[in-house]
Design an enzyme around this catalytic site. Structure first.
Site, PDB file in Angstrom:
ATOM      1  N   GLN A  22       0.848  -1.194   0.000  1.00 54.04           N
ATOM      2  CA  GLN A  22       0.000   0.000   0.000  1.00 54.04           C
ATOM      3  C   GLN A  22       0.880   1.238   0.000  1.00 54.04           C
ATOM      4  O   GLN A  22       2.017   1.182   0.472  1.00 54.04           O
ATOM      5  CB  GLN A  22      -0.953   0.017   1.209  1.00 54.04           C
ATOM      6  CG  GLN A  22      -2.312  -0.536   0.862  1.00 54.04           C
ATOM      7  CD  GLN A  22      -3.226  -0.775   2.039  1.00 54.04           C
ATOM      8  OE1 GLN A  22      -2.838  -0.657   3.186  1.00 54.04           O
ATOM      9  NE2 GLN A  22      -4.461  -1.140   1.738  1.00 54.04           N
TER      10      GLN A  22
ATOM     11  N   SER B  37       3.299  -0.203   6.705  1.00 51.88           N
ATOM     12  CA  SER B  37       2.069  -0.891   7.114  1.00 51.88           C
ATOM     13  C   SER B  37       2.302  -2.391   7.008  1.00 51.88           C
ATOM     14  O   SER B  37       3.135  -2.838   6.231  1.00 51.88           O
ATOM     15  CB  SER B  37       0.879  -0.507   6.222  1.00 51.88           C
ATOM     16  OG  SER B  37       0.999  -1.124   4.955  1.00 51.88           O
ATOM     17  N   THR B  38       1.545  -3.156   7.795  1.00 51.58           N
ATOM     18  CA  THR B  38       1.602  -4.609   7.688  1.00 51.58           C
ATOM     19  C   THR B  38       0.464  -5.037   6.765  1.00 51.58           C
ATOM     20  O   THR B  38      -0.436  -5.768   7.163  1.00 51.58           O
ATOM     21  CB  THR B  38       1.537  -5.226   9.099  1.00 51.58           C
ATOM     22  OG1 THR B  38       2.530  -4.570   9.901  1.00 51.58           O
ATOM     23  CG2 THR B  38       1.861  -6.715   9.097  1.00 51.58           C
ATOM     24  N   HIS B  39       0.497  -4.506   5.547  1.00 50.47           N
ATOM     25  CA  HIS B  39      -0.564  -4.718   4.568  1.00 50.47           C
ATOM     26  C   HIS B  39       0.025  -5.326   3.306  1.00 50.47           C
ATOM     27  O   HIS B  39      -0.182  -4.821   2.210  1.00 50.47           O
ATOM     28  CB  HIS B  39      -1.283  -3.402   4.265  1.00 50.47           C
ATOM     29  CG  HIS B  39      -1.951  -2.778   5.472  1.00 50.47           C
ATOM     30  ND1 HIS B  39      -2.459  -1.508   5.481  1.00 50.47           N
ATOM     31  CD2 HIS B  39      -2.199  -3.274   6.714  1.00 50.47           C
ATOM     32  CE1 HIS B  39      -2.989  -1.239   6.681  1.00 50.47           C
ATOM     33  NE2 HIS B  39      -2.827  -2.298   7.439  1.00 50.47           N
ATOM     34  N   ASN B  40       0.792  -6.403   3.478  1.00 50.85           N
ATOM     35  CA  ASN B  40       1.394  -7.107   2.342  1.00 50.85           C
ATOM     36  C   ASN B  40       0.355  -8.074   1.786  1.00 50.85           C
ATOM     37  O   ASN B  40      -0.274  -8.811   2.547  1.00 50.85           O
ATOM     38  CB  ASN B  40       2.623  -7.897   2.805  1.00 50.85           C
ATOM     39  CG  ASN B  40       3.522  -7.092   3.717  1.00 50.85           C
ATOM     40  OD1 ASN B  40       3.251  -6.970   4.915  1.00 50.85           O
ATOM     41  ND2 ASN B  40       4.565  -6.534   3.180  1.00 50.85           N
TER      42      ASN B  40
END
Lengths: 215, 586
Positions: B347, B513-516
């Site tokens: 993101q 962010s931990t939005h992988n």
């Protein structure tokens, strides 16, 4: 305040007190990094698992990467601090006849700027790598909970108005728009040592500071 | 010497947001289910007890609920001409390593994806034509529509106690809600969050420009709540220490506050912690999984046979286990063929910081996604003709609880240290807030996951290798979103502005962010997807792969609601269709 250093030697303590003080100096706003115990904090960090990169990936092969690839040194934080302080002090003695802690503040600032931009060549490591750790750990030591040995007297929190451990009344306070919430900060250490009150759920009971009206 | 255990019916690998719900929903079948978790069990009452939960240094820097990189990490490079090197320190993202996974330290942002997100390729072609498609784009429709997933969003919202105000109830726009959201079948289970001072200034300015501000949906309880599984959560007190932290109040929905205690009561469910799955075992012709092999806490290699294997771990581990097990064809970016590791995306984050002389915000208050946002520039909610990118961003003023080590913001031009920095920190900590532009990210040919040729984990297996950089699409999208944020900032009229654009090159160092997402993408075509619309492997029908690994590209919205909804959706498909007659469901 007395502190038994677990990792740092006395010359290293003197170096870190001097260098951290230039990064966050004492001034009219309050104490700097020396008085806040940042050297003591860094000693504790270096003696902790982090000092040996206990939770970091430490398998080779090792090579320098791009800045975007992050930390790639085969040295641990313990080894980086030990080597860098010795080599910077040697450089200062050669060039300026005194070790870093005994130089004028303006010259210390100049040397720190050289390290920051990797313009101070050291025999074994990048001065920028050391500087990045030093700046990071100094900020941590100035703002982390005093239970880690830094932020003495909650100097960092007082500087910016951070209350520390939260109270349970913020949902009401959030409706008071544009009113500064100023309290005596409460640390985990305060609560452990029973210098601060908590409520039934363990949240801090904040004591409001009396704010002087603006002149 | 491998220990071979008696067979079970269903194995679920990873007991986080997706895995806990799959276990719980499937436990109702009475079948023997085992959840395998590489991390430890947590007891939130002890692990996140006050005052220790409010320790920024511990949770932001040294947390033991995050992945222990000394045993396993991934390698990273920006493009294929570079040598990938290990991520030696936690930085850009924070995968979890505990029961509950990253769902223990998440920020509670509980947005659904937009209907457009699920069909963006066909909708882009329809509205703008082929010439508008980004270069090397591998983005695709999900093979699943928002309308199909809506009941499962609703189900997950009632498990996680999401608070918000509906913007579109069965097609009727609702005042106060997000008019751009997909049709919603009923109201949120909890009321919307309160609006902070920063949120109020943002909302007034956005409204004056004709935009529609609303309170972001949150999974930090806005009132005490008892969920679908009869778990009760207390109300969030907005004490901060939320992102990266576990919640001391038990007010943030997480696997351990919403699902796992009730799951543990099922006699046919068994949780095994400290079990690190190293591969899915296959029969001799590679068409059927026979179980998994894991290393247990004593270092023993264990073979656990099972009829059905569900991979429900983090994006990286789902993809890596497929690659290590030889399930599905690995992606080759040169030939643009193969599927496993394809569609990796992230993101985009950027922000405009505003500094004031006459306003204070008490920024340490908040947390639990206490956020006011607009969706006018999200997805395809605005005309992209001539803009040169697809997708968008939501703009938000968020009060996350600004902790002092990571959240001191100073005006542009301030030195990084010294007396001038100290003065700026003291002056501005309480007198600034930012408008964040949370943008989507398209998948493209050069970005992918595969196995690293050099570096190995503690068990001797290859690490996952990430090859990733922002594309031109992400740069244009983020620049556009920042321009829109600046328009709002100028109405708010601070004394100073600081613009923090998207980095020119993606860096794995600063937290983002931990939005992988992606790597085991879902889709309608086996040539471009790893799993079908029910999250079932095209190649090995008794393997399901559930999680953000299934997203073919990333929305601007955080992934957790969609991960949870997909888990509910896949659980129903397995219960109602697959278990009745095990077969390919598509």
């Amino acid at each position: 305040m007395a502190h038994a250093y677990r990792f740092l030697t006395q010359p290293e303590v003197k170096f870190l007190e001097a260098a951290a003080e230039r990064l966050i100096p004492a001034d009219h706003l309050g104490p700097g990094a020396r008085e806040a115990g940042v050297a003591c904090f860094i000693d504790g960090q270096l003696a902790s698992p982090w000092g040996l990169h206990g939770r970091q990936y430490r398998t080779g092969p090792w090579q320098e990467g791009t800045p975007e690839q992050g930390f790639q040194s085969p040295l641990t934080p313990q080894e980086i601090y030990r080597a860098a302080i010795r080599e910077i002090d040697q450089h200062c003695r050669m060039e300026h006849a005194k070790a870093f802690p005994f130089l004028e503040a303006a010259l210390q600032d100049e040397l720190l700027r050289q390290m920051e931009s990797d313009a101070l060549p050291l025999p074994s490591i990048s001065s920028a790598l050391f500087f990045s750790l030093l700046l990071r750990n100094t900020m941590e030591g100035f703002f982390a909970d005093p239970l880690y040995g830094g932020n003495r007297g909650k100097a960092g929190w007082r500087l910016i108005g951070f209350p520390g451990v939260a109270a349970a009344n913020y949902t009401e306070e959030l409706d008071h728009h544009n009113q500064s919430y100023q309290v005596e900060p409460v640390s985990i250490l305060d609560i452990e040592q029973q210098r601060a009150q908590v409520d039934a759920q363990g949240y801090a009971k904040h004591i409001k500071l009396r704010v002087e009206p603006k002149a | 010497m491998t220990t071979r255990l008696p067979p079970v019916d269903i194995l679920v690998v990873g007991v986080g947001v997706a895995g806990s719900i799959l276990c719980k929903e499937l436990a109702a079948t009475g079948l023997k289910i085992v959840g395998l978790e590489r991390g430890r069990m947590l007891d939130p009452q002890h692990d996140f007890a006050m005052p220790y939960a409010h320790d920024e240094l511990k949770y932001d820097r040294h947390s033991d609920i995050l992945q222990n990189l000394s045993r396993e990490t991934l390698t990273f490079r920006n493009h294929t001409q570079q040598k990938a090197l290990p991520m030696r320190e936690m930085g850009s993202f924070k995968p979890g390593e505990c029961v509950g996974g990253a769902g223990m330290h998440w920020g509670a942002h509980a947005r659904r994806f937009l209907p457009w997100d699920f069909e963006l390729r066909s909708r882009t072609l329809d509205r703008y034509g082929a010439a508008h498609m980004p270069a090397d784009w591998t983005g695709q429709d999900w093979g699943l529509t928002y309308e199909e997933l809506e009941p499962y969003y609703d189900q997950f919202e009632h498990i996680y106690g999401v608070g918000g105000k509906a913007g579109n109830l069965e097609g009727a726009l609702q005042p106060g809600g997000n008019p751009f959201e997909g049709v919603r079948s009923r109201e949120f289970p909890n009321p919307e969050s309160q609006r902070t001072y920063a949120g109020t200034l943002f909302a007034e300015a956005a409204h004056s420009l004709g935009k529609t501000p609303f309170q972001n949906p949150t999974a930090a309880m806005t009132s005490p709540y008892t969920n679908l599984y009869k778990m009760t959560l207390g109300q969030c007190v907005r004490g901060g220490f939320c992102n990266s932290h576990g919640c001391a109040m038990g007010a943030k929905a997480s696997p351990l506050t919403t699902v796992i205690p009730t799951l543990a009561k099922h006699p046919n469910f068994e949780l095994r912690t400290h079990t690190n799955v190293t591969r899915v075992d296959m029969d001799s012709d590679g068409k059927r999984a026979t179980g998994v092999t894991y290393i247990d806490a004593r270092g023993r290699e264990v073979h656990q046979p099972a009829d059905l294997v569900i991979l429900a771990s983090y994006t990286f581990n789902n993809t890596r286990l497929l690659l290590l097990s030889g399930i599905g064809k690995p992606y080759d970016p040169v030939a643009n063929q193969g599927v496993v590791g394809r569609n990796y995306a992230y993101q985009t984050g950027a922000r405009v910081a505003m500094f004031f002389d006459d306003k204070v915000f008490n920024p340490f208050m908040g947390g639990g996604a206490l956020t006011t946002s607009i969706d006018d520039y999200n997805g395809d909610n605005f005309d992209h003709a001539g803009l040169g990118f697809i997708g968008g961003a939501y703009l938000a003023a968020q009060s996350n609880g600004a902790t002092p080590i990571r959240s001191i913001s100073v005006p542009p031009g301030t030195p990084r240290w010294g007396g001038a920095w100290k003065e700026a920190a003291a002056q501005h900590y309480n007198r600034n807030f930012s408008i964040y532009a949370h943008g989507g990210c398209q998948s493209r040919r050069g970005n992918y996951l595969d196995l690293d040729p050099t570096y190995r984990d503690a068990h001797g297996q290859p690490l996952l290798r990430m090859t990733f950089d922002w594309g031109e699409n992400e740069q244009r999208l983020s620049a556009y979103a920042i321009e829109r944020a600046l328009e709002i900032a100028k109405v708010i009229n601070p004394s100073q502005l600081g613009v923090h654009p998207l980095s020119k090159t993606y860096s794995i160092v600063p937290y983002q962010s931990t939005h992988n997402v992606g790597g085991a993408a879902m889709g309608a075509d086996p040539a471009t997807s790893v799993v079908n619309k029910y999250l079932q492997s095209w190649d090995v029908p008794n393997v399901f792969v559930v999680g953000a690994s299934a997203f073919p590209q990333n929305s601007a919205n955080p992934p957790t609601l969609t991960v949870g909804a997909l888990a509910c959706w896949a659980a129903d498909a397995i219960k109602d269709e697959y278990l009745a007659r095990p077969r390919p469901l598509v």
